[in-house]
Design an enzyme around this catalytic site. Structure first.
Site, short mmCIF file in Angstrom:
data_model
loop_
_atom_site.label_atom_id
_atom_site.label_comp_id
_atom_site.label_asym_id
_atom_site.label_seq_id
_atom_site.Cartn_x
_atom_site.Cartn_y
_atom_site.Cartn_z
N ASP A 352 36.68 15.06 -7.02
CA ASP A 352 36.30 13.95 -7.89
C ASP A 352 37.52 13.32 -8.54
O ASP A 352 37.67 12.08 -8.56
CB ASP A 352 35.33 14.46 -8.95
CG ASP A 352 34.24 13.45 -9.27
OD1 ASP A 352 34.08 12.51 -8.48
OD2 ASP A 352 33.56 13.61 -10.29
N ASP A 414 26.44 14.28 -10.12
CA ASP A 414 26.73 14.79 -11.46
C ASP A 414 25.55 15.57 -12.02
O ASP A 414 25.67 16.19 -13.08
CB ASP A 414 27.07 13.62 -12.40
CG ASP A 414 28.26 12.82 -11.89
OD1 ASP A 414 29.13 13.41 -11.25
OD2 ASP A 414 28.29 11.59 -12.13
#
Length: 555
Positions: A352, A414
């Site tokens: 990420d 997420d």
């Protein structure tokens, strides 16, 4: 499971993207009343005042018949104390704004028929230019031409937004609720499958899907697939976006069915089965209520697919389907040990951060690959966006609601990645009989990490890798609880359920025949000796009585 894995891959690339939106207030010359239109600007060229009262009203110069890419496009006399409106294309933003500034313009409005993107440049170009430059949509330009006369004036400003929008509260509740519910459901379902026999209807199909244990090799392959898919979307977005939308429709329909079936099966109606037939998927004579539920789930998914761009209400269906998809994935994919949890979360943490903060140094445009894919490339002809997000419309009264950013977003990745750790914590709580302390601590850690993410978005005004904050908050919280309870070795390997002493005593008693037996024991001494040997050597009992989270076949 391949199409579900593809959807999870796509979920990991979606991040919330924040642009620099402002307002262009148009009015007729000499008239203060007018109308606001959305513009998209880059504050690195020049900043805009925050209030309309502090913005300078300047006359516009309609040059939309030109793209202003060469000195020959500049009219005689230039643009003294005015703001020209030109078309986008044929040259860079810097070339346009440089010609406008040299010829006396006090700003530049670039009319775009494509999606509004921030006018970009490099550091030296930003230092050279001192006038604001912004993009205006072609649709708004046509409305301006119809609404106002030839002598019109414009004032550009960037109003402040509320620090917290109520839609962020809704996203927070949906995200934390999905993680908590999915983790609790996955943990309870997994333990029930290990220690209980499910009661099913006679002849009914198997309704509960098998879980998939994630191994370190699978994690490595998964991350490689994530990187490959993200790069492919960056270069072939228009060709792959519709495939992603279609896959999401299929996966969300299956997920919605899986989530609603436990409730529908409690309804006492519709248990009758359809007649014998040779139809695909119906040869086992499913119940009528199963067919009705399937039709409903497919209908919801198809409705969203057809009307996905209806901003007023389609987001409700997308959020409902997205939550069902996340719940289904959390109860299907299982991390068997805290070691596997740590490996997955740390690797995706690096993934990420790399694709958000490092790739801008590697791309020609200076934009991160993840942000480009999440927002849709500026040169995309489809104007479609990936559906792997929870989205809620803005609920404040800011003028910026007019802009092309009416939603706040949170990617499925997420939710899913930390949710797998929450599910593992709940399974460990049940095995260790710890009153759900690991589950509650990890869920609270996720909520705190999500709040930190929102604060970072507000302060930095740029896209953030949410796992940068969620992974430390969840991993460190779970690790701290294990250290505090002195259970880290068991928590790390996923084992540690020790039956209470009373259960062990009952097991030892049953090994010696009781007085109610019709025939007396033929050789009581060996039985006593065998029992004593078992007590002296606990290794065989430990191997048989202490189950391991990673070994489902032995239970």
């Amino acid at each position: 499971m391949r199409f579900l894995s593809s959807l999870l891959l796509a979920a990991l690339i979606v991040e919330q993207v924040l642009g620099e939106y402002g307002m262009a207030h148009f009015s007729d010359w000499g008239n203060s009343k007018g109308k606001d239109y959305c513009i998209f600007f880059n504050s690195q060229w020049a900043r805009l005042p925050q209030d309309l009262s502090k913005a300078t009203r300047l006359q516009t110069y309609d040059l939309t018949s030109s793209v202003l890419c060469s000195p020959s496009d500049v009219p005689e006399g230039g643009f003294p104390n005015s703001i020209p409106m030109v078309m986008r294309g044929n040259c860079t933003f810097y070339e346009k704004v440089r010609l406008a500034q040299i010829n006396g313009a006090k700003g530049l409005l670039i009319v775009s028929k494509d999606r509004l993107t921030p006018p970009s440049g490099n550091k030296s170009q930003y230092e050279e230019i001192g006038i604001p430059v912004a993009l205006l949509s072609y649709k708004d330009m046509l409305d301006i031409s119809k609404t106002f006369g030839e002598k019109r004036q414009v004032a550009m400003y960037a109003p402040n937004e509320p620090v917290v929008d109520y839609n962020m509260v809704l996203i927070f509740l949906m995200a934390v609720g999905t993680v908590a519910l999915g983790g609790y459901w996955a943990g309870s379902r997994d333990i029930k499958k290990r220690y209980m026999k499910h009661k099913r209807d006679d002849g009914a199909e198997k309704q509960d899907e098998e879980t998939v244990d994630v191994t370190p090799i699978m994690i490595c392959v998964f991350v490689v697939m994530c990187c490959s898919m993200l790069v492919l979307l960056y270069f072939f977005y228009d060709q792959l976006v519709y495939m992603t939308i279609a896959t999401f429709c299929l996966a969300s329909a299956v997920s919605l069915y899986s989530c609603l079936w436990p409730f529908v099966r409690r309804i006492p109606f519709g248990k009758c089965r359809i007649p014998e037939n040779n139809l695909p998927y119906c040869h086992k004579r499913p119940q009528v209520r199963m067919l009705i539920l399937s039709a409903f789930c497919i209908g919801v998914s198809v409705t969203w697919g057809v009307f996905r761009n209806e901003d007023q209400w389609a987001w409700i269906l997308q959020d409902a389907l997205g939550i069902a998809f996340c719940l289904y994935m959390l109860k299907t994919i299982r991390l068997p040990t805290f070691k596997a949890c740590t490996l997955l979360l740390v690797v995706l943490f690096v993934y990420d951060v790399f694709f958000v903060f490092i790739t801008p140094l590697l791309t020609k445009s200076g934009e991160s690959i993840m942000v480009e894919v999440a927002a849709g490339p500026s040169d995309s002809s489809t104007h479609e966006k990936l559906p792997m997000v929870l989205k809620v419309p803005r609920l404040n009264s800011s003028p910026l609601v007019l802009c092309d950013r009416p939603f706040s977003l949170l990617g499925f990745g997420d939710i899913l990645v930390p949710g797998l750790l929450v599910a593992y914590c709940h399974r460990f709580d049940i095995l260790m009989q710890t009153s759900q302390i690991y589950f509650l601590a990890c869920t609270i850690g996720y909520g705190i990490g999500l709040l930190i993410t929102f604060v970072a978005l507000t302060l930095m005004q740029m896209g953030q890798p949410a796992l940068l904050y969620l992974v430390p908050c969840t991993l460190l919280t779970s690790l701290a609880v294990a250290l505090w309870r002195k259970e880290l070795p068991l928590f790390w390997t996923g084992s540690g359920f020790v039956p209470p002493p009373i259960i062990m005593e009952q097991i030892n008693c049953t090994q010696t025949p009781g007085p109610s037996t019709d025939e007396p024991p033929s050789n009581p001494e060996p039985a006593t000796s065998e029992t004593n040997n078992q007590r002296e050597d606990p290794t065989p009992a430990t191997q048989e009585e202490v189950p391991h989270l990673t070994d489902a076949s032995n239970t």
